[in-house]
Design an enzyme around this catalytic site. Structure first.
Site, PDB file in Angstrom:
ATOM      1  N   LYS A 212       0.825  -1.210   0.000  1.00 18.72           N
ATOM      2  CA  LYS A 212       0.000   0.000   0.000  1.00 18.72           C
ATOM      3  C   LYS A 212       0.860   1.261   0.000  1.00 18.72           C
ATOM      4  CE  LYS A 212      -2.360  -1.337   3.675  1.00 18.72           C
ATOM      5  NZ  LYS A 212      -1.732  -2.655   3.929  1.00 18.72           N
ATOM      6  N   THR A 213       1.856   1.289   0.885  1.00 21.27           N
ATOM      7  CA  THR A 213       2.745   2.457   0.938  1.00 21.27           C
ATOM      8  C   THR A 213       3.482   2.623  -0.389  1.00 21.27           C
ATOM      9  OG1 THR A 213       3.061   1.999   3.283  1.00 21.27           O
ATOM     10  CG2 THR A 213       4.587   3.555   2.273  1.00 21.27           C
TER      11      THR A 213
ATOM     12  N   ASP B  67      -1.974   6.419   6.355  1.00 21.43           N
ATOM     13  CA  ASP B  67      -1.952   4.994   6.681  1.00 21.43           C
ATOM     14  C   ASP B  67      -2.877   4.750   7.876  1.00 21.43           C
ATOM     15  OD1 ASP B  67      -1.170   2.405   6.360  1.00 21.43           O
ATOM     16  OD2 ASP B  67       0.874   2.677   7.080  1.00 21.43           O
TER      17      ASP B  67
ATOM     18  N   THR C 276      -6.515  -1.808   6.724  1.00 27.57           N
ATOM     19  CA  THR C 276      -6.425  -3.256   6.592  1.00 27.57           C
ATOM     20  C   THR C 276      -7.772  -3.850   6.194  1.00 27.57           C
ATOM     21  OG1 THR C 276      -6.584  -3.229   8.983  1.00 27.57           O
ATOM     22  CG2 THR C 276      -4.440  -3.737   8.054  1.00 27.57           C
TER      23      THR C 276
ATOM     24  N   ARG D 285       6.506  -8.092   1.563  1.00 28.59           N
ATOM     25  CA  ARG D 285       7.406  -7.665   2.636  1.00 28.59           C
ATOM     26  C   ARG D 285       8.068  -8.874   3.291  1.00 28.59           C
ATOM     27  NH1 ARG D 285       4.646  -4.325   6.484  1.00 28.59           N
ATOM     28  NH2 ARG D 285       5.315  -2.551   5.260  1.00 28.59           N
TER      29      ARG D 285
END
Ligand code: ATP
Length: 334
Positions: free
Chosen positions: A64-65, A109, A158, A217
């Site tokens: 997302k980032t 975020d 989320t 990640r």
């Protein structure tokens, strides 16, 4: 592309940043999201306007980032990063909004964790590019409208379902981020290994991808651990054998379950006879926050067919009993 591992001054977090794709066509997977986003951005560029507000929903580490950074880069716009928990009062948000430059991308975020009064301020800002600053207290208080620069909000959460409808409705579109396929993770790993200057064997890439829980990640993190192992205990080559040995050392099993996943299954089976058991009881039993269990561990366990969410609580499935090498009691609830 430059290798980043040669620079010993980079710590792990900086390496994570260095591995981020910078353009939409470097971003692996999420084909639908990429297509939707590319259309929104193209059309905004044509009209020379800030793109519509974008909501991204998906678990931690799915990109997302990274995508928010890509939105700014593709628009040639500055990026400001903040998060829901950092905005405790509406004044915190007003300070951010009133200093945005024209076209700036604001990445918020964990937007679902923003304070309520700030949320209402955000509605107005998103719709009318205006902030009402309240001056004074009690009956004498007045709201002074302040015009702000047109901007693009990129919100991340989320779960989109956790957002109040009025907020959700103010986004032009929602990008639903899914888990990545093993093939996509392999592609990400090969790209990262190239950037790190680490020689990654094909079968090793496949092995790491299979244990990465569908999450870039995690894939990148496991890659770094395998690289460490190869450099310290091996000859620097990331072979299948090295990968397996490193992942065993870090307690990541062949399906990608880590300590927390296994702790959850262990407690569920050994202490609660396979369930059903409520989320908060389960979380306390493994010493974690309920949100961590729900957001970090559960989606993968459910997707792997190890855990079922039922109205009466969490239940271990027959596959889970088999994976943990245990025999379910005859009255186990499946
Ligand atoms: P969180 O919400 O927990 O911050 P996130 O969804 O914002 O997580 P990112 O920080 O964007 O996740 O991504 C984590 C790492 O995974 C980054 O270092 C990035 O390099 C890598 N990554 C994520 N998505 C992709 C992708 N599609 N292709 C290549 N690398 C990716």
């Amino acid at each position: 592309r430059e290798a980043v591992s040669s620079d010993a001054s980079l710590d792990d977090r900086q390496v994570e940043g260095a591995l981020r794709p910078r353009a939409l066509d470097e971003f692996v997977g999420q084909k639908r999201v990429r297509e939707q986003l590319s259309l929104v951005l193209d059309s905004a560029r044509r009209r020379n306007r800030a793109p519509d507000h974008i909501l991204m929903s998906g678990g931690p580490g799915l990109g997302k980032t990274t995508l928010a950074m890509i939105v700014a880069a593709e628009m040639g716009a500055p990026l400001r990063i903040t998060s829901g928990p950092a905005i405790e009062r509406s004044g915190d948000l007003a300070a951010v909004l009133s200093t945005l430059q024209e076209g700036e991308v604001l990445f918020l975020d964990e937007i679902h964790r923003m304070a309520r009064p700030a949320e209402e301020m955000l509605y107005v800002a998103m719709e009318d590019y205006r902030v009402d600053v309240v001056v004074g207290k009690g009956p004498g208080a007045t709201a002074i409208p302040l015009e702000i620069a047109p901007f693009t909000l990129v919100g991340a959460t989320t779960r989109a379902g956790m957002l109040p409808a009025p907020l959700r409705d103010r986004f032009g579109f929602t990008a639903h981020m899914d888990f990545y396929s093993p093939e996509e993770l392999e592609q990400i790993l090969n790209r990262s290994a190239g950037l790190l200057g680490a020689p990654l064997a094909e079968d090793a890439a496949r092995e790491i991808a299979g244990r990465s829980r569908g999450t870039p990640r995690i894939a990148n993190r496991l890659l770094r651990r395998v690289r460490d192992y190869a450099e310290v205990r091996g000859d620097g080559h990331l072979s299948l054998r090295t990968a397996r040995a490193a992942l065993e050392l870090y307690e990541v099993d062949e399906l990608g379950l880590d300590r927390l996943d296994r702790a959850i299954l262990d407690v569920l089976m050994n202490r609660f006879r396979g369930g059903p058991v409520g989320l908060s009881t389960l979380a306390v039993s493994v010493g974690e926050e309920a949100e961590t269990v729900e957001v970090v561990a559960e989606p993968f366990l459910v997707r792997s067919g190890f855990l079922a969410r039922t109205p009466r609580g969490r239940v271990a499935t027959p596959q889970a009993w088999a994976h943990m090498g245990l025999t379910p009691p005859p009255d186990a609830a499946f």
